[in-house]
Write a protein that holds these residues in place. Structure first.
Motif, PDB file in Angstrom:
ATOM      1  N   LEU A  80      45.985  24.007  33.593  1.00 14.09           N
ATOM      2  CA  LEU A  80      44.574  23.765  33.904  1.00 14.09           C
ATOM      3  C   LEU A  80      43.692  24.846  33.294  1.00 14.09           C
ATOM      4  CD1 LEU A  80      44.863  22.688  37.644  1.00 14.09           C
ATOM      5  CD2 LEU A  80      44.334  21.220  35.702  1.00 14.09           C
ATOM      6  N   CYS A  81      44.170  26.087  33.314  1.00 15.12           N
ATOM      7  CA  CYS A  81      43.416  27.190  32.716  1.00 15.12           C
ATOM      8  C   CYS A  81      43.275  26.987  31.206  1.00 15.12           C
ATOM      9  CB  CYS A  81      44.111  28.513  33.025  1.00 15.12           C
ATOM     10  SG  CYS A  81      43.272  29.964  32.359  1.00 15.12           S
ATOM     11  N   ALA A  82      44.381  26.618  30.555  1.00 10.11           N
ATOM     12  CA  ALA A  82      44.338  26.379  29.111  1.00 10.11           C
ATOM     13  C   ALA A  82      43.433  25.201  28.771  1.00 10.11           C
ATOM     14  CB  ALA A  82      45.756  26.125  28.589  1.00 10.11           C
ATOM     15  N   THR A  83      43.461  24.154  29.603  1.00 12.03           N
ATOM     16  CA  THR A  83      42.583  23.000  29.391  1.00 12.03           C
ATOM     17  C   THR A  83      41.120  23.411  29.458  1.00 12.03           C
ATOM     18  OG1 THR A  83      44.243  21.526  30.360  1.00 12.03           O
ATOM     19  CG2 THR A  83      41.981  20.704  30.226  1.00 12.03           C
ATOM     20  N   ALA A  84      40.774  24.240  30.435  1.00  8.86           N
ATOM     21  CA  ALA A  84      39.387  24.696  30.577  1.00  8.86           C
ATOM     22  C   ALA A  84      38.947  25.519  29.368  1.00  8.86           C
ATOM     23  CB  ALA A  84      39.239  25.515  31.860  1.00  8.86           C
ATOM     24  N   VAL A  85      39.820  26.406  28.896  1.00  6.49           N
ATOM     25  CA  VAL A  85      39.479  27.248  27.746  1.00  6.49           C
ATOM     26  C   VAL A  85      39.272  26.399  26.497  1.00  6.49           C
ATOM     27  CG1 VAL A  85      40.335  29.048  26.212  1.00  6.49           C
ATOM     28  CG2 VAL A  85      40.616  29.297  28.676  1.00  6.49           C
ATOM     29  N   ILE A  86      40.167  25.436  26.271  1.00  5.94           N
ATOM     30  CA  ILE A  86      40.054  24.593  25.072  1.00  5.94           C
ATOM     31  C   ILE A  86      38.805  23.718  25.151  1.00  5.94           C
ATOM     32  CG2 ILE A  86      41.107  22.626  23.892  1.00  5.94           C
ATOM     33  CD1 ILE A  86      43.785  23.907  24.277  1.00  5.94           C
ATOM     34  N   CYS A 164      48.497  35.085  38.200  1.00  7.49           N
ATOM     35  CA  CYS A 164      48.815  33.658  38.276  1.00  7.49           C
ATOM     36  C   CYS A 164      47.828  32.857  39.110  1.00  7.49           C
ATOM     37  CB  CYS A 164      50.221  33.456  38.848  1.00  7.49           C
ATOM     38  SG  CYS A 164      51.541  34.177  37.865  1.00  7.49           S
ATOM     39  N   THR A 165      46.926  33.552  39.821  1.00  3.19           N
ATOM     40  CA  THR A 165      45.983  32.836  40.680  1.00  3.19           C
ATOM     41  C   THR A 165      44.536  33.226  40.402  1.00  3.19           C
ATOM     42  OG1 THR A 165      47.676  32.752  42.417  1.00  3.19           O
ATOM     43  CG2 THR A 165      45.414  32.249  43.060  1.00  3.19           C
ATOM     44  N   VAL A 166      44.208  34.501  40.601  1.00  2.97           N
ATOM     45  CA  VAL A 166      42.801  34.923  40.520  1.00  2.97           C
ATOM     46  C   VAL A 166      42.261  34.796  39.098  1.00  2.97           C
ATOM     47  CG1 VAL A 166      41.224  36.855  40.814  1.00  2.97           C
ATOM     48  CG2 VAL A 166      43.015  36.455  42.497  1.00  2.97           C
ATOM     49  N   LEU A 167      42.940  35.404  38.123  1.00  4.63           N
ATOM     50  CA  LEU A 167      42.440  35.365  36.743  1.00  4.63           C
ATOM     51  C   LEU A 167      42.375  33.930  36.195  1.00  4.63           C
ATOM     52  CD1 LEU A 167      44.018  38.554  35.105  1.00  4.63           C
ATOM     53  CD2 LEU A 167      41.649  38.167  35.829  1.00  4.63           C
ATOM     54  N   PRO A 168      43.421  33.101  36.361  1.00  2.00           N
ATOM     55  CA  PRO A 168      43.284  31.711  35.906  1.00  2.00           C
ATOM     56  C   PRO A 168      42.154  30.962  36.611  1.00  2.00           C
ATOM     57  CG  PRO A 168      45.587  32.239  36.255  1.00  2.00           C
ATOM     58  CD  PRO A 168      44.804  33.387  36.803  1.00  2.00           C
ATOM     59  N   ALA A 169      42.005  31.162  37.933  1.00  2.00           N
ATOM     60  CA  ALA A 169      40.942  30.462  38.660  1.00  2.00           C
ATOM     61  C   ALA A 169      39.565  30.904  38.188  1.00  2.00           C
ATOM     62  CB  ALA A 169      41.091  30.698  40.163  1.00  2.00           C
ATOM     63  N   LEU A 170      39.380  32.215  37.997  1.00  2.00           N
ATOM     64  CA  LEU A 170      38.096  32.706  37.496  1.00  2.00           C
ATOM     65  C   LEU A 170      37.822  32.199  36.085  1.00  2.00           C
ATOM     66  CD1 LEU A 170      38.081  36.405  38.772  1.00  2.00           C
ATOM     67  CD2 LEU A 170      36.790  34.458  39.676  1.00  2.00           C
ATOM     68  N   THR A 171      38.864  32.121  35.270  1.00  3.51           N
ATOM     69  CA  THR A 171      38.706  31.595  33.913  1.00  3.51           C
ATOM     70  C   THR A 171      38.268  30.136  33.941  1.00  3.51           C
ATOM     71  OG1 THR A 171      40.413  33.105  33.084  1.00  3.51           O
ATOM     72  CG2 THR A 171      39.865  31.211  31.703  1.00  3.51           C
ATOM     73  N   ILE A 172      38.888  29.352  34.818  1.00  2.00           N
ATOM     74  CA  ILE A 172      38.526  27.938  34.943  1.00  2.00           C
ATOM     75  C   ILE A 172      37.065  27.794  35.362  1.00  2.00           C
ATOM     76  CG2 ILE A 172      38.929  25.860  36.326  1.00  2.00           C
ATOM     77  CD1 ILE A 172      41.904  26.664  36.397  1.00  2.00           C
ATOM     78  N   VAL A 173      36.663  28.546  36.382  1.00  2.00           N
ATOM     79  CA  VAL A 173      35.285  28.467  36.870  1.00  2.00           C
ATOM     80  C   VAL A 173      34.297  28.898  35.795  1.00  2.00           C
ATOM     81  CG1 VAL A 173      33.649  29.410  38.547  1.00  2.00           C
ATOM     82  CG2 VAL A 173      35.946  28.758  39.284  1.00  2.00           C
ATOM     83  N   ALA A 174      34.604  30.017  35.109  1.00  2.00           N
ATOM     84  CA  ALA A 174      33.699  30.529  34.083  1.00  2.00           C
ATOM     85  C   ALA A 174      33.558  29.544  32.926  1.00  2.00           C
ATOM     86  CB  ALA A 174      34.205  31.880  33.570  1.00  2.00           C
ATOM     87  N   CYS A 175      34.664  28.939  32.501  1.00  3.75           N
ATOM     88  CA  CYS A 175      34.621  27.996  31.376  1.00  3.75           C
ATOM     89  C   CYS A 175      33.790  26.765  31.722  1.00  3.75           C
ATOM     90  CB  CYS A 175      36.041  27.587  30.980  1.00  3.75           C
ATOM     91  SG  CYS A 175      36.971  28.870  30.109  1.00  3.75           S
ATOM     92  N   TYR A 176      33.993  26.211  32.901  1.00  4.85           N
ATOM     93  CA  TYR A 176      33.261  24.995  33.251  1.00  4.85           C
ATOM     94  C   TYR A 176      31.792  25.281  33.561  1.00  4.85           C
ATOM     95  CZ  TYR A 176      37.588  22.389  33.146  1.00  4.85           C
ATOM     96  OH  TYR A 176      38.751  21.796  32.725  1.00  4.85           O
ATOM     97  N   LEU A 177      31.494  26.469  34.060  1.00  8.29           N
ATOM     98  CA  LEU A 177      30.089  26.845  34.202  1.00  8.29           C
ATOM     99  C   LEU A 177      29.427  26.980  32.827  1.00  8.29           C
ATOM    100  CD1 LEU A 177      30.126  29.479  37.106  1.00  8.29           C
ATOM    101  CD2 LEU A 177      29.231  27.140  37.164  1.00  8.29           C
ATOM    102  N   VAL A 215      39.368  21.088  40.443  1.00  8.05           N
ATOM    103  CA  VAL A 215      38.916  21.227  41.830  1.00  8.05           C
ATOM    104  C   VAL A 215      39.959  20.657  42.792  1.00  8.05           C
ATOM    105  CG1 VAL A 215      37.210  20.408  43.505  1.00  8.05           C
ATOM    106  CG2 VAL A 215      36.469  21.282  41.290  1.00  8.05           C
ATOM    107  N   GLY A 216      40.552  19.525  42.427  1.00  5.76           N
ATOM    108  CA  GLY A 216      41.588  18.940  43.275  1.00  5.76           C
ATOM    109  C   GLY A 216      42.780  19.856  43.438  1.00  5.76           C
ATOM    110  N   PHE A 217      43.201  20.478  42.345  1.00  4.53           N
ATOM    111  CA  PHE A 217      44.352  21.380  42.400  1.00  4.53           C
ATOM    112  C   PHE A 217      44.035  22.623  43.219  1.00  4.53           C
ATOM    113  CE2 PHE A 217      46.958  24.869  40.798  1.00  4.53           C
ATOM    114  CZ  PHE A 217      48.228  24.307  40.821  1.00  4.53           C
ATOM    115  N   LEU A 218      42.897  23.256  42.924  1.00  2.37           N
ATOM    116  CA  LEU A 218      42.542  24.503  43.617  1.00  2.37           C
ATOM    117  C   LEU A 218      42.288  24.275  45.106  1.00  2.37           C
ATOM    118  CD1 LEU A 218      40.202  26.133  40.940  1.00  2.37           C
ATOM    119  CD2 LEU A 218      42.565  26.753  41.473  1.00  2.37           C
TER     120      LEU A 218
END
Length: 303
Positions: A80-86, A164-177, A215-218
């Motif tokens: 999910l993190c890689a998907t958000a970055v791409i 494995c949790t905080v950094l990927p989650a923050l990356t996902i949020v930052a990318c989608y914002l 969002v569903g996963f988190l």
């Protein structure tokens, strides 16, 4: 059943459209593989233990179950993190630059995700961290309750939580914002909504679909993470069994959501699923009618 059937439909659609798949869609396939892998390797043992009212097997099966859960859980999170970055790179790059994200690049990224997940899953086996039973006794995971009196275990939890949790989650949020801000600015520049290009509308739909999956996963795993961290600093006896059981079941349900999201937002996936239904329905009708040899005409019409 929902996880296996839904994600099997995703994989069948991907195989059928393999030559037409875009490079970011390979991450969707990888997420489906992780979800169906979790369902096949873990859920039957957990269901059997629930019917047995106690964990089936000894320490070996407990370690196996916990390792599979950790492996597929980290793999899903990093996918999910890689998907958000791409998606962020594609949205904020020129068309010529976005084409540089090739299938080979994504395949290498997927291999790295699995190796990274496998590394974290193996670490408790070599002495950094522990695996053990859940407080309610019918499944296994990281032994959270052992870490409050162990510096070795606490360092593992802290590192795992950050990487494995905080950094990927923050990356996902930052990318989608960042994507939301880019789309907002683009729509502001276009006064007439009828003039919005179809490509922009498609990009918005794909982004919304990816956001809902994340969002569903988190949201599924957040209650489980909260109860697990409570167990680190407090005795597991301080929580009722149902309080630890329900978040665990809710976390497992995360593997079933994604195919429904694809079905709602992807017209291609809907069409492919309907074709699969028609194909399966035809085979069932043909097989059932083939047994009635006394009426060959009905066999032809059923086919």
């Amino acid at each position: 059943l929902l996880t296996i059937l839904g994600n099997s439909a995703v994989l069948a659609t991907a195989v059928k459209r393999s030559s037409l798949l875009k490079s970011p869609e390979l991450l969707t396939v990888n997420l489906a593989v992780a979800d169906i892998g979790m369902a096949l390797s873990m859920y039957p043992l957990a269901i059997a233990s629930a019917w047995n009212h106690a964990w089936l097997g000894g320490d070996a099966s407990c370690v196996y179950y916990a390792l599979m859960g950790f492996l597929f859980g980290v793999c899903s999170m990093m996918t999910l993190c890689a998907t958000a970055v791409i998606r962020f790179l594609v949205t904020n790059s020129a068309k010529s630059n976005s084409n540089k994200i090739t299938k080979n690049t994504v395949c290498i990224l997927i291999v790295f995700i699995w190796l990274y997940s496998l590394l974290w899953a193996i670490l408790p086996l070599v002495g950094w961290g522990y695996y053990g039973p859940e407080p309610f006794g019918i499944s296994c995971t990281i032994a959270w309750s052992k870490f409050h009196n162990s510096s070795n275990g606490f360092s593992f939890i802290l590192s795992m939580f950050l990487l494995c949790t905080v950094l990927p989650a923050l990356t996902i949020v930052a990318c989608y914002l960042g994507i939301a801000w880019k789309v907002h600015k683009a729509y502001q520049e276009i006064q007439n909504i009828d003039r919005i290009p179809n490509a922009a509308k498609l990009e918005k739909k794909l982004t919304l679909m990816a956001v809902l999956i994340s969002v569903g996963f988190l949201s599924s795993w957040t209650p489980y993470a909260a109860t697990s961290f409570w167990s680190i600093f407090n005795s597991s006896d301080s929580l009722q069994p149902v309080v630890t059981l329900l978040p665990c079941l809710f976390a497992k349900s995360s593997t079933a959501y994604n195919p429904f999201i694809y079905y709602i937002f992807s017209k291609t996936f809907r069409c492919e699923v309907k074709k699969l239904q028609c194909c399966c329905g035809w085979r069932v009708r043909y097989a059932s009618s083939d047994n009635s040899a006394e009426n060959p005409v009905s066999t032809v019409w059923s086919g």
